[in-house]
Motif scaffolding. Structure first.
Motif, mmCIF file in Angstrom:
data_model
loop_
_atom_site.group_PDB
_atom_site.id
_atom_site.type_symbol
_atom_site.label_atom_id
_atom_site.label_comp_id
_atom_site.label_asym_id
_atom_site.label_seq_id
_atom_site.Cartn_x
_atom_site.Cartn_y
_atom_site.Cartn_z
ATOM 1 N N HIS A 246 0.862 -1.181 0.000
ATOM 2 C CA HIS A 246 0.000 0.000 0.000
ATOM 3 C C HIS A 246 0.902 1.236 0.000
ATOM 4 C CE1 HIS A 246 -2.761 3.119 1.365
ATOM 5 N NE2 HIS A 246 -3.766 2.316 1.067
ATOM 6 N N VAL A 247 0.751 2.100 -1.001
ATOM 7 C CA VAL A 247 1.597 3.292 -1.184
ATOM 8 C C VAL A 247 0.737 4.540 -1.008
ATOM 9 C CG1 VAL A 247 3.080 4.583 -2.767
ATOM 10 C CG2 VAL A 247 3.121 2.070 -2.763
ATOM 11 N N ASP A 291 -4.624 9.660 -3.430
ATOM 12 C CA ASP A 291 -3.160 9.586 -3.528
ATOM 13 C C ASP A 291 -2.643 8.236 -3.030
ATOM 14 O OD1 ASP A 291 -3.916 10.087 -0.917
ATOM 15 O OD2 ASP A 291 -2.108 11.222 -0.426
ATOM 16 N N GLU A 292 -3.441 7.174 -3.193
ATOM 17 C CA GLU A 292 -3.103 5.846 -2.680
ATOM 18 C C GLU A 292 -3.057 4.839 -3.825
ATOM 19 O OE1 GLU A 292 -5.544 4.708 0.726
ATOM 20 O OE2 GLU A 292 -6.179 6.797 0.864
ATOM 21 N N PHE A 293 -2.101 3.914 -3.726
ATOM 22 C CA PHE A 293 -1.924 2.879 -4.736
ATOM 23 C C PHE A 293 -1.755 1.525 -4.056
ATOM 24 C CE2 PHE A 293 -0.448 6.845 -6.484
ATOM 25 C CZ PHE A 293 -0.903 6.845 -7.788
ATOM 26 N N GLY A 294 -2.153 0.468 -4.757
ATOM 27 C CA GLY A 294 -1.975 -0.889 -4.257
ATOM 28 C C GLY A 294 -1.265 -1.752 -5.278
ATOM 29 N N LEU A 332 7.218 8.999 0.214
ATOM 30 C CA LEU A 332 6.133 8.019 0.240
ATOM 31 C C LEU A 332 6.097 7.298 1.584
ATOM 32 C CD1 LEU A 332 6.623 6.319 -3.262
ATOM 33 C CD2 LEU A 332 5.133 8.238 -2.703
ATOM 34 N N SER A 333 4.895 6.954 2.006
ATOM 35 C CA SER A 333 4.703 6.028 3.124
ATOM 36 C C SER A 333 4.217 4.719 2.532
ATOM 37 C CB SER A 333 3.675 6.576 4.123
ATOM 38 O OG SER A 333 4.185 7.694 4.804
ATOM 39 N N ILE A 334 4.896 3.620 2.853
ATOM 40 C CA ILE A 334 4.589 2.329 2.236
ATOM 41 C C ILE A 334 4.379 1.281 3.316
ATOM 42 C CG2 ILE A 334 5.415 0.524 0.685
ATOM 43 C CD1 ILE A 334 7.030 2.594 -0.789
ATOM 44 N N GLY A 335 3.276 0.556 3.205
ATOM 45 C CA GLY A 335 2.995 -0.563 4.083
ATOM 46 C C GLY A 335 3.014 -1.862 3.300
ATOM 47 N N VAL A 336 3.610 -2.911 3.880
ATOM 48 C CA VAL A 336 3.711 -4.223 3.230
ATOM 49 C C VAL A 336 3.046 -5.256 4.130
ATOM 50 C CG1 VAL A 336 5.266 -5.992 2.338
ATOM 51 C CG2 VAL A 336 5.869 -3.554 2.111
ATOM 52 N N ALA A 352 -2.118 -4.028 5.071
ATOM 53 C CA ALA A 352 -1.153 -3.167 4.369
ATOM 54 C C ALA A 352 -1.412 -1.696 4.683
ATOM 55 C CB ALA A 352 -1.224 -3.409 2.857
ATOM 56 N N TYR A 353 -2.696 -1.325 4.725
ATOM 57 C CA TYR A 353 -3.036 0.058 5.046
ATOM 58 C C TYR A 353 -2.611 0.403 6.471
ATOM 59 C CZ TYR A 353 -5.769 4.207 6.105
ATOM 60 O OH TYR A 353 -6.159 5.456 6.501
ATOM 61 N N SER A 354 -2.802 -0.538 7.406
ATOM 62 C CA SER A 354 -2.403 -0.298 8.795
ATOM 63 C C SER A 354 -0.895 -0.064 8.900
ATOM 64 C CB SER A 354 -2.823 -1.482 9.667
ATOM 65 O OG SER A 354 -2.397 -1.315 10.997
ATOM 66 N N ALA A 355 -0.122 -0.869 8.167
ATOM 67 C CA ALA A 355 1.333 -0.685 8.177
ATOM 68 C C ALA A 355 1.717 0.665 7.567
ATOM 69 C CB ALA A 355 2.003 -1.822 7.407
#
Length: 641
Positions: A246-247, A291-294, A332-336, A352-355
Motif C-alpha cells: 500500500h503506497v 493519492d493511494e496505490f496498491g 512516500l509512506s509504504i505498508g507491506v 497493508a493500510y495499517s502498516a
C-alpha cells in the motif's frame, strides 16, 4: 529542478541550485548602489548589460517614452561584436506593448523568440523592455514573470522610490491577473479533459472503462479489490510468497492547496508511471484513492518485497517534483502485508493500510512490514498518554515561556543603539518538574487539534507578562510569537488576538508574529487576511524558515511581512558550504529590494557570525548569540541570580 530555469525541468542534483543562483545574480546586479551617479541612458545601459548575463537573454533593448515618442535608449547583445541597431521587429513589438500595456511575445529572422514587457508606474507605461534569443519557443510563462520582476526593479530605480505604493498595487494586480489566468487555463484543461474522456468512453468497451482509473489508466479501487479477491481465491493452502503493498504520497494535500489540482493530477500520473516501471512484474497494480496505490506481488517473500519497496522510497527521495514554478520534495509512506492462509482481500488490504498508517504517524518517507505484534498498540497508547499529559498541563497551567535573543548586525550603522529583540519559545513542565521540549508535544497538539488552544494560551500569557513588566519591556525592541498553521485559518483567532492587544494595552509595533513559509503558502488567502488584520493595527510579521521551498520568491511580493527568517539549514555550515552562502546572500539581496529585513537563525559559531555580518544580514539568532532561558529571567534579572 529550478523554478528559474524551465528548460532544465528534467535536470537534477545541484544544477537547479546553480540555475537559481544565476537568475538571482542577474537580479542583484540590476541594483545600482547610488542611482543618482548615473544618468538615465547609463542606467538603462547598465540594466541591459545585466540582463544579457542570463543564459536565456541573448539580447536586450530598452525603450523609453519621451514626449510621446518611443526611443531606444539602450541595446545590448551578448556578443560584443554584434552592435547592430535593435531592428524593426523589436521596434514594432515595443510599440505594440506601449499600445496594449501588457507582456507580448514575437519573433524575427535573427531572434526566434522575443519577449517584451512594459515599464509601468502609477498606471502609466513609461517604457518597454525587450529581450530575445535565437531559438524559437524559448520563452514560457515563467520567463514572463522573471521579465516582469526585472521591469519592476528597473522602474523602481528610475523612479527613485517615489511611486513605491503605486508599484506594489500594480504588482498585486498583475499577480491577481496571473492567478486568474492560471485558474482559467486550469478550467479550460479540465473541460478539454472531460470532453476527451467522453470521446474515449464512447470508442471503447464500457466494461473496460468501468475498471480503469481515468487519470492513470491503472485499475480503480473496485476493480483492484475484485481482482485481488479472485487472485487470493486461487491460492492453495500453505502456498506463500504473496504480499500486498500500500503506497501513500506524504503531504499530498499541500501540493494541491499550493499549486492547484492540476499539479496534484500531474504528480499522480508521474508516480503511476514510476510504479509501472518499478513493479513491472506485479500481478495487480491499482489506484485505491486520491493519492493511494496498491500492488500485489506473487512469488516473492515478504522480506524481498520490503527491500523492493525501500528501493522505491529511495528513488522518490531523489526526485523533486516541479510544476509551473512550484517545486516540491516528495516522499512516500509504504505498508507491506504478507499473505497468510485464510486472508481475504479485504483483510490483506487492511493490514497493508495499517502498516502504511504506522509509517505516516512517525513522519512518513519509510516502509513498514505488517506484524501482528509489532507494538503499534503500545505506541498509540503512548501517544494517547502524551495527549492526556498535554491537556492536563494546559488545565494546570504547567506551560512555561522561554525567550532567545535576536540581535542586530554589529557592523550595521547605529547597531549599538539597536535594542535586543526576543523570540518567545514554549516549554512544558512535566509532573515531576522536568522541562519537556516542544518537539515532544507540539506534533501531538497539531495532530489532535490543540495547536489553536496552545497559541491562544501563548498570546494571552505573553501579552499579560509583558504588561506586568511594562517598564522592562520598554527596553526591548520587539518580541516574536510563533503561530501554527491551524491558528491562521481558525475562525475567531484573529479577533481573539486583537482583543488581547486591546485588553493589555500592548504597543502593537513591539509584537511580531512568526509564521513558517510552508504554513503561509499552504493557505495563502488565510495568511494574507490574517497578516492584513494585524498589520493594520501596527503589528509586525516574520516569515520563518524562509528558503526551505524554492516557490518562496513567487509569493514574497504578495505577503506583507517585515522580516525574512532564513531557514537554519542554510545558515549552519556556511563557512564551508559555498552554495548555501550564495543562497543566503541572494535571499538577503532580494529581501532588501523588496524592503524586508533579514534574520539568520541557528548561528552556532564565530565564523558563521562573521560571514553573516559581512553579507549584511540585519539580525542574528542562535546558541552562539544566546541560549533560550525563561522569559522571567529577562524581565526580572534580579531574581535569576
Amino acid at each position: 529542478m529550478d523554478i528559474f530555469q524551465p528548460s532544465a525541468m528534467d535536470a537534477g542534483g545541484d544544477s537547479g541550485i546553480l540555475s537559481l543562483i544565476e537568475s538571482l545574480s542577474m537580479l542583484r546586479s540590476l541594483v545600482v548602489p547610488d542611482a543618482t551617479a548615473l544618468d538615465e541612458p547609463e542606467l538603462c545601459a547598465h540594466a541591459a548589460r545585466a540582463c544579457v548575463t542570463h543564459r536565456d537573454l541573448e539580447c536586450c533593448a530598452l525603450y523609453l517614452q519621451h514626449d510621446r515618442a518611443l526611443v531606444c535608449t539602450a541595446h545590448v547583445r551578448r556578443d560584443p561584436d554584434d552592435a547592430d541597431a535593435p531592428g524593426a521587429a523589436l521596434d514594432e513589438l515595443a510599440a505594440r506593448v506601449i499600445a496594449d500595456g501588457e507582456i507580448l511575445r514575437g519573433a524575427s529572422e535573427v531572434h526566434g523568440s522575443l519577449l517584451a514587457a512594459p515599464l509601468a508606474a502609477a498606471g502609466r507605461v513609461q517604457g518597454v523592455l525587450v529581450v530575445g534569443h535565437p531559438a524559437a519557443g524559448r520563452y514560457s510563462r515563467w520567463h514572463e514573470r522573471l521579465l516582469q520582476l526585472v521591469c519592476d526593479v528597473l522602474t523602481q530605480t528610475l523612479e527613485h522610490g517615489r511611486l513605491v505604493r503605486g508599484q506594489r498595487e500594480a504588482i498585486a494586480e498583475r499577480s491577481r491577473a496571473l492567478s486568474h489566468c492560471d485558474a482559467s487555463l486550469d478550467a479550460e484543461r479540465r473541460r478539454r479533459s472531460a470532453a476527451e474522456s467522453a470521446l474515449v468512453r464512447e470508442s471503447r468497451l464500457r466494461d473496460r472503462l468501468a475498471r480503469l482509473d481515468t487519470l492513470t489508466g491503472l485499475l480503480n479501487r473496485a476493480a483492484f479489490e475484485s481482482e485481488l479477491a479472485r487472485a487470493l481465491g486461487r491460492v492453495a493452502p500453505g502456498a506463500g510468497g504473496r504480499a500486498l503493498i500500500h503506497v501513500d504520497i506524504d503531504r499530498f494535500r499541500v501540493i494541491n492547496d499550493a499549486a492547484g489540482q492540476a499539479a496534484g493530477d500531474q504528480l499522480i500520473r508521474v508516480l503511476a508511471e514510476l510504479l509501472r516501471e518499478h513493479f513491472a512484474g506485479a500481478s495487480l497494480l491499482g489506484r485505491l484513492g486520491n493519492d493511494e496505490f496498491g500492488i500485489l506481488l506473487e512469488g516473492r517473500a515478504a522480506d524481498r518485497v520490503e527491500t523492493l519497496a525501500e528501493s522505491l522510497c529511495d528513488a522518490v527521495d531523489d526526485f523533486q517534483f516541479s510544476f509551473r514554478g512550484y517545486r516540491f520534495v516528495i516522499s512516500l509512506s509504504i505498508g507491506v502485508a504478507e499473505y497468510r492462509d485464510g486472508d481475504s482481500g479485504e483483510q490483506l488490504l487492511r493490514k497493508a493500510y495499517s502498516a502504511c498508517l504506522s509509517t505516516q504517524e512517525v513522519g512518513g518517507g519509510n516502509v513498514r512490514l505488517y506484524r501482528e505484534h509489532d507494538g503499534k498498540l503500545k505506541r498509540r497508547n503512548n501517544e494517547a498518554h502524551a495527549l492526556s499529559r498535554l491537556v492536563r498541563a494546559l488545565e494546570e497551567d504547567r506551560l512555561e515561556l522561554f525567550s532567545q535573543p535576536i540581535v542586530a548586525n554589529a557592523r550595521a550603522p547605529q547597531a549599538a543603539a539597536e535594542p535586543i529583540n526576543y523570540e518567545i519559545l514554549l516549554r512544558l513542565k512535566g509532573e515531576d518538574g522536568d522541562l519537556i521540549s516542544p518537539g515532544q508535544f507540539l506534533p501531538i497538539a497539531e495532530r489532535y487539534g490543540l495547536s489553536v488552544k496552545l497559541d491562544r494560551w501563548v498570546v494571552r500569557s505573553v501579552l499579560q507578562t509583558l504588561a506586568e513588566h511594562a517598564e522592562r519591556f520598554d527596553r526591548f525592541g520587539y518580541v516574536t510569537i510563533n503561530l501554527s498553521g491551524h491558528s491562521l485559518g481558525s475562525r475567531g483567532f484573529l479577533d481573539y488576538v486583537l482583543e488581547q492587544l486591546r485588553h493589555f494595552d500592548t504597543t502593537p509595533g513591539k509584537i511580531c508574529f512568526e509564521v513558517t513559509e510552508t504554513v503561509a503558502i499552504s493557505d495563502l488567502q488565510a495568511a494574507r487576511r490574517f497578516i492584513a488584520g494585524l498589520k493594520s493595527r501596527g503589528c509586525r510579521f516574520a516569515l520563518d524558515d524562509f528558503g526551505s521551498g524554492y516557490a518562496s520568491y513567487l509569493y514574497l511580493r504578495d505577503l506583507e511581512v517585515d522580516f525574512l527568517k532564513i531557514d537554519g539549514e542554510f545558515v549552519q555550515g556556511i563557512a564551508t558550504d559555498s552554495a548555501n552562502l550564495a543562497l543566503i546572500r541572494s535571499i538577503n539581496d532580494i529581501g532588501k529590494i523588496l524592503g524586508k529585513r533579514t534574520i539568520a537563525e541557528h548561528v552556532e559559531n564565530d565564523a558563521t557570525l562573521a560571514l553573516l555580518e559581512e553579507i549584511g544580514i540585519d539580525f542574528v539568532q542562535g546558541y552562539f548569540i544566546g541560549r533560550p532561558e525563561p522569559l522571567r529571567n529577562i524581565l526580572e534579572p534580579e531574581r535569576s541570580h
